[in-house]
Design an enzyme around this catalytic site. Structure first.
Site, PDB file in Angstrom:
ATOM      1  N   HIS A 194       1.424  -7.879   7.449  1.00  0.00           N
ATOM      2  CA  HIS A 194       0.921  -6.502   7.543  1.00  0.00           C
ATOM      3  C   HIS A 194       0.728  -5.848   6.180  1.00  0.00           C
ATOM      4  CE1 HIS A 194       2.702  -6.367  11.904  1.00  0.00           C
ATOM      5  NE2 HIS A 194       1.612  -7.100  11.803  1.00  0.00           N
TER       6      HIS A 194
ATOM      7  N   CYS B 274      -8.671  -0.769  -3.796  1.00  0.00           N
ATOM      8  CA  CYS B 274      -9.710   0.236  -3.973  1.00  0.00           C
ATOM      9  C   CYS B 274     -10.688   0.189  -2.803  1.00  0.00           C
ATOM     10  CB  CYS B 274     -10.443  -0.024  -5.286  1.00  0.00           C
ATOM     11  SG  CYS B 274     -11.824   1.104  -5.539  1.00  0.00           S
TER      12      CYS B 274
ATOM     13  N   CYS C 208     -14.397  -0.655  -4.827  1.00  0.00           N
ATOM     14  CA  CYS C 208     -14.699  -1.964  -5.435  1.00  0.00           C
ATOM     15  C   CYS C 208     -13.842  -3.087  -4.856  1.00  0.00           C
ATOM     16  CB  CYS C 208     -14.565  -1.896  -6.958  1.00  0.00           C
ATOM     17  SG  CYS C 208     -12.870  -1.796  -7.537  1.00  0.00           S
TER      18      CYS C 208
ATOM     19  N   CYS D 154      -8.841   4.506  -8.699  1.00  0.00           N
ATOM     20  CA  CYS D 154      -9.165   3.239  -9.380  1.00  0.00           C
ATOM     21  C   CYS D 154      -9.945   3.527 -10.665  1.00  0.00           C
ATOM     22  CB  CYS D 154     -10.010   2.402  -8.423  1.00  0.00           C
ATOM     23  SG  CYS D 154     -10.565   0.824  -9.063  1.00  0.00           S
TER      24      CYS D 154
ATOM     25  N   CYS E 162     -12.705   2.428 -11.333  1.00  0.00           N
ATOM     26  CA  CYS E 162     -14.112   2.625 -10.948  1.00  0.00           C
ATOM     27  C   CYS E 162     -14.320   4.012 -10.340  1.00  0.00           C
ATOM     28  CB  CYS E 162     -14.549   1.535  -9.961  1.00  0.00           C
ATOM     29  SG  CYS E 162     -14.064   1.862  -8.254  1.00  0.00           S
TER      30      CYS E 162
ATOM     31  N   GLY F 237      15.015 -10.442  13.920  1.00  0.00           N
ATOM     32  CA  GLY F 237      14.788  -9.000  13.906  1.00  0.00           C
ATOM     33  C   GLY F 237      13.381  -8.570  14.266  1.00  0.00           C
TER      34      GLY F 237
ATOM     35  N   SER G 264      10.832  -7.601  17.633  1.00  0.00           N
ATOM     36  CA  SER G 264      10.835  -7.271  19.052  1.00  0.00           C
ATOM     37  C   SER G 264       9.975  -8.233  19.868  1.00  0.00           C
ATOM     38  CB  SER G 264      10.311  -5.860  19.234  1.00  0.00           C
ATOM     39  OG  SER G 264       8.994  -5.777  18.721  1.00  0.00           O
TER      40      SER G 264
ATOM     41  N   ASN H  33      18.411 -11.680  17.247  1.00  0.00           N
ATOM     42  CA  ASN H  33      17.944 -10.328  17.543  1.00  0.00           C
ATOM     43  C   ASN H  33      19.096  -9.527  18.126  1.00  0.00           C
ATOM     44  OD1 ASN H  33      15.211  -9.729  16.880  1.00  0.00           O
ATOM     45  ND2 ASN H  33      14.509 -11.165  18.453  1.00  0.00           N
TER      46      ASN H  33
ATOM     47  N   ALA I  69      21.383  -9.497  12.102  1.00  0.00           N
ATOM     48  CA  ALA I  69      20.936 -10.617  11.267  1.00  0.00           C
ATOM     49  C   ALA I  69      21.839 -10.785  10.052  1.00  0.00           C
ATOM     50  CB  ALA I  69      19.492 -10.381  10.829  1.00  0.00           C
TER      51      ALA I  69
HETATM   52 ZN   LIG Z   1     -12.348   0.427  -7.708  1.00  0.00          ZN
END
Ligand SMILES: [Zn+2]
Length: 240
Positions: free
Chosen positions: A119, A127, A130, A148, A150, A187, A189, A213, A231
């Protein structure tokens, strides 16, 4: 409980390729909120209202203030014993891969190198103009939203609600999932897709599944061993 730990250790002792899959439970043990339910409320916004492309397009400053706050929380958090044990497991197995749903970067801080952050990572910026990716570890951002070179707006390099996972991460995830002989699920779900399907794919390919878990999950039905505990308490035992 001790018997289950013993069985898990026995499975691990015969393992050549270990894959570990972690979720928010591991971060929660370091005191990081899971950002689900009321745990995730910030200024009365729910995570689902902030972690989207449309929320960012509408008000990048608001979304960044939330991430800035989260980054400060994460910066204060300490690694827990589960993080340390997982980092140690990478050194113990010649073939190892860590798949995490956590964006806090704590597994890297613990020393894991062979990993896919499914994730994204809250310390990485991208950016929107760019596409350049960079790290910014300033705990309090100097400008919000960050800009950025740019002059495009930088966004957190995180997979938001409604966005697809990055190809590169997916390829590594599926390759390791189909090659491993043991998958250790910690850990998580088991309800957020596609991460939730990963243990099922591993099981189909013949891997043994060890689950750590707090309570039963959809993974429990296919697990060879399920240990319901923190855990941070169990993983140091497995490492031995
Ligand atoms: Zn940029």
């Amino acid at each position: 409980m001790e018997l289950k730990v013993k069985k898990a250790v026995e499975i691990l002792s015969k393992c050549n390729f270990l894959v570990v899959l972690t979720g928010s439970g591991v971060s929660a043990e370091s005191g990081i909120p899971t950002f689900r339910g009321k745990d995730g409320l910030w200024k009365n916004f729910r995570a689902e209202e902030l972690a989207t492309k449309s929320a960012f397009e509408k008000d990048p400053k608001l979304v960044w203030e939330w991430y800035d706050w989260r980054r400060q929380l994460i910066n204060k958090a300490r690694l827990n014993r589960a993080h340390l044990a997982i980092a140690r497991l990478e050194k113990m197995f010649e073939q190892f891969f860590l798949i995490t749903q956590n964006v806090d970067g704590l597994h890297s801080r613990a020393g894991n190198k062979k990993l896919a952050e499914l994730h994204g990572n809250i310390w990485r910026l991208r950016c929107i103009t760019c596409g350049k990716v960079s790290f910014n570890v300033d705990v309090s951002l100097k400008e919000i939203p960050p800009i950025c070179k740019c002059s495009g707006i930088l966004r957190p390099d995180i997979v938001w609600f409604g966005e697809s996972l990055q190809e590169r991460n997916l390829a590594k995830t599926y390759a390791s999932t189909s090659e491993c002989d043991v998958m250790l699920v910690v850990g998580t779900s088991g309800i957020v897709y596609p991460a939730a399907s990963i243990p099922f794919i591993a099981k189909d390919r013949g891997a043994k599944i060890i689950e750590v878990n707090l309570e039963e999950t959809p993974i429990t039905q296919i697990a060879d061993v399920s240990i319901f505990s923190k855990a941070g308490e169990i993983l140091p035992k497995l490492k031995k």
